[in-house]
Design a protein around this motif. Structure first.
Motif, PDB file in Angstrom:
ATOM      1  N   ASN A  58      -5.333  -3.715  -4.342  1.00 33.71           N
ATOM      2  CA  ASN A  58      -5.396  -2.521  -3.673  1.00 33.71           C
ATOM      3  C   ASN A  58      -3.393  -2.724  -4.008  1.00 33.71           C
ATOM      4  O   ASN A  58      -3.335  -3.584  -3.651  1.00 33.71           O
ATOM      5  CB  ASN A  58      -5.083  -2.170  -2.852  1.00 33.71           C
ATOM      6  CG  ASN A  58      -5.466  -0.548  -2.301  1.00 33.71           C
ATOM      7  OD1 ASN A  58      -4.230  -0.393  -3.079  1.00 33.71           O
ATOM      8  ND2 ASN A  58      -5.822  -0.293  -1.010  1.00 33.71           N
ATOM      9  N   VAL A  59      -3.224  -1.542  -5.248  1.00 35.88           N
ATOM     10  CA  VAL A  59      -1.715  -2.009  -4.698  1.00 35.88           C
ATOM     11  C   VAL A  59      -1.031  -1.422  -3.885  1.00 35.88           C
ATOM     12  O   VAL A  59       0.080  -1.788  -3.508  1.00 35.88           O
ATOM     13  CB  VAL A  59      -1.672  -0.857  -6.321  1.00 35.88           C
ATOM     14  CG1 VAL A  59      -1.423   0.878  -5.800  1.00 35.88           C
ATOM     15  CG2 VAL A  59      -0.291  -0.296  -6.599  1.00 35.88           C
ATOM     16  N   GLU A  60      -1.524  -1.249  -2.897  1.00 36.07           N
ATOM     17  CA  GLU A  60      -0.449  -0.500  -1.359  1.00 36.07           C
ATOM     18  C   GLU A  60      -1.064  -1.495  -0.880  1.00 36.07           C
ATOM     19  O   GLU A  60       0.578  -2.310   0.066  1.00 36.07           O
ATOM     20  CB  GLU A  60      -1.861   0.801  -0.900  1.00 36.07           C
ATOM     21  CG  GLU A  60      -2.140   1.430  -0.977  1.00 36.07           C
ATOM     22  CD  GLU A  60      -0.913   2.576  -1.332  1.00 36.07           C
ATOM     23  OE1 GLU A  60      -0.298   2.789   0.225  1.00 36.07           O
ATOM     24  OE2 GLU A  60      -0.662   3.781  -2.709  1.00 36.07           O
ATOM     25  N   LEU A  61      -1.277  -2.917  -1.246  1.00 37.22           N
ATOM     26  CA  LEU A  61      -0.324  -4.240  -0.744  1.00 37.22           C
ATOM     27  C   LEU A  61       0.958  -4.356  -0.667  1.00 37.22           C
ATOM     28  O   LEU A  61       1.871  -4.831  -0.045  1.00 37.22           O
ATOM     29  CB  LEU A  61      -1.548  -5.709  -0.942  1.00 37.22           C
ATOM     30  CG  LEU A  61      -2.801  -5.310  -0.553  1.00 37.22           C
ATOM     31  CD1 LEU A  61      -3.863  -6.552  -1.652  1.00 37.22           C
ATOM     32  CD2 LEU A  61      -2.655  -5.685   0.793  1.00 37.22           C
ATOM     33  N   GLY A  62       1.407  -3.513  -1.985  1.00 32.11           N
ATOM     34  CA  GLY A  62       2.942  -3.869  -1.376  1.00 32.11           C
ATOM     35  C   GLY A  62       4.266  -3.877  -0.798  1.00 32.11           C
ATOM     36  O   GLY A  62       4.982  -3.221  -1.162  1.00 32.11           O
TER      37      GLY A  62
END
Ligand SMILES: [Zn+2]
Length: 249
Positions: free
Chosen positions: A180-184
């Motif tokens: 998931n891009v939100e992990l950034g």
């Protein structure tokens, strides 16, 4: 949702009461604004309902705060002054309008976004998403390379994408993984936990005892990392899932 039969105000909070042929009283706090609705057995009078609500007040307030935080989180305009998390650290966004190629960079505790004049908030949002994607792309290969010899399996392919309800997923047959891009936005130790979690699925499909035992062997503090990841909602939280309901004993 049925219409309320009564309206109460308890310590400044408006409550809709619906009388039903039920045994127990239910209190629900509903998105998006934290509306409180009580489903009450017909035998209870107003004072009894009021008392039940007062007893549940700390919980109700907590639910309302979470919903309001989720609203704040989802309404980002991508304007100077907003705070955005990068690898678990809060940065202040500064939007710099200037001609040329749009791009994002970190500068100390600031997150700088360079955009040409007239860039809409939707485009700025997309730009930031792509930047998070790049950040993750830069970190994931080293993590996979680090864990492959330990796990004893190869990751054939991986990609970064937006997901509403999952931090990662793994297709066991093809060895393809998604993160998931939100992990950034989360601390790097959370990304490492998710990479390891998905890779452990190459050995064990389910989340049962064997999975937990494997994870214990690989990463002794994985539970702490998991809890840290799940302490805050995903940015694109689906309202249906944010809905909380309590049942009175
Ligand atoms: Zn899993």
């Amino acid at each position: 949702m049925s219409t309320a039969n009564a309206y109460l105000t308890v310590r400044g909070i408006n409550i809709d009461v619906v009388y039903k042929d039920i045994k127990n009283l239910h209190i629900g706090v509903y998105p998006p604004v934290g509306r409180v609705r009580v489903a009450a057995p017909e035998r209870l009078d107003e004072d009894q309902i009021r008392l039940a609500v007062i007893q549940r007040l700390p919980w109700i307030k907590r639910q309302r705060q979470q919903l309001q935080a989720a609203i704040r989180q989802s309404r980002r305009e991508l304007v100077t002054g907003e705070s955005h998390y990068v690898w678990g650290i809060r940065h202040r966004l500064q939007v710099v309008v200037r001609p040329g190629r749009a791009h994002v960079e970190l500068d100390g505790d600031r997150l700088l976004m360079y955009v040409p004049e007239g860039t809409k908030s939707e485009q700025r949002n997309k730009l930031l998403q792509n930047w998070y994607r790049q950040e993750l792309r830069a970190q994931v290969p080293a993590l996979i390379a680090q864990w492959e010899p330990i796990i004893g399996r190869q990751v054939s392919r991986w990609s970064i994408r937006r997901m509403k309800t999952k931090w990662g997923s793994c297709h066991r047959e093809t060895g393809h993984m998604w993160f998931n891009v939100e992990l950034g936005k989360k601390p790097p130790r959370c990304l490492e936990y998710i990479v390891l979690h998905e890779m452990t699925h190459l050995l064990e499909r389910n989340h049962g005892d064997r999975f937990a035992a494997l994870m214990d062997g690989f990463m002794s503090d994985w539970r702490t990392r998991r809890d840290e990841l799940n302490a805050a909602p995903l940015a694109d939280e689906d309202w249906g899932r944010a809905e909380a309901e309590a049942r009175d004993q």
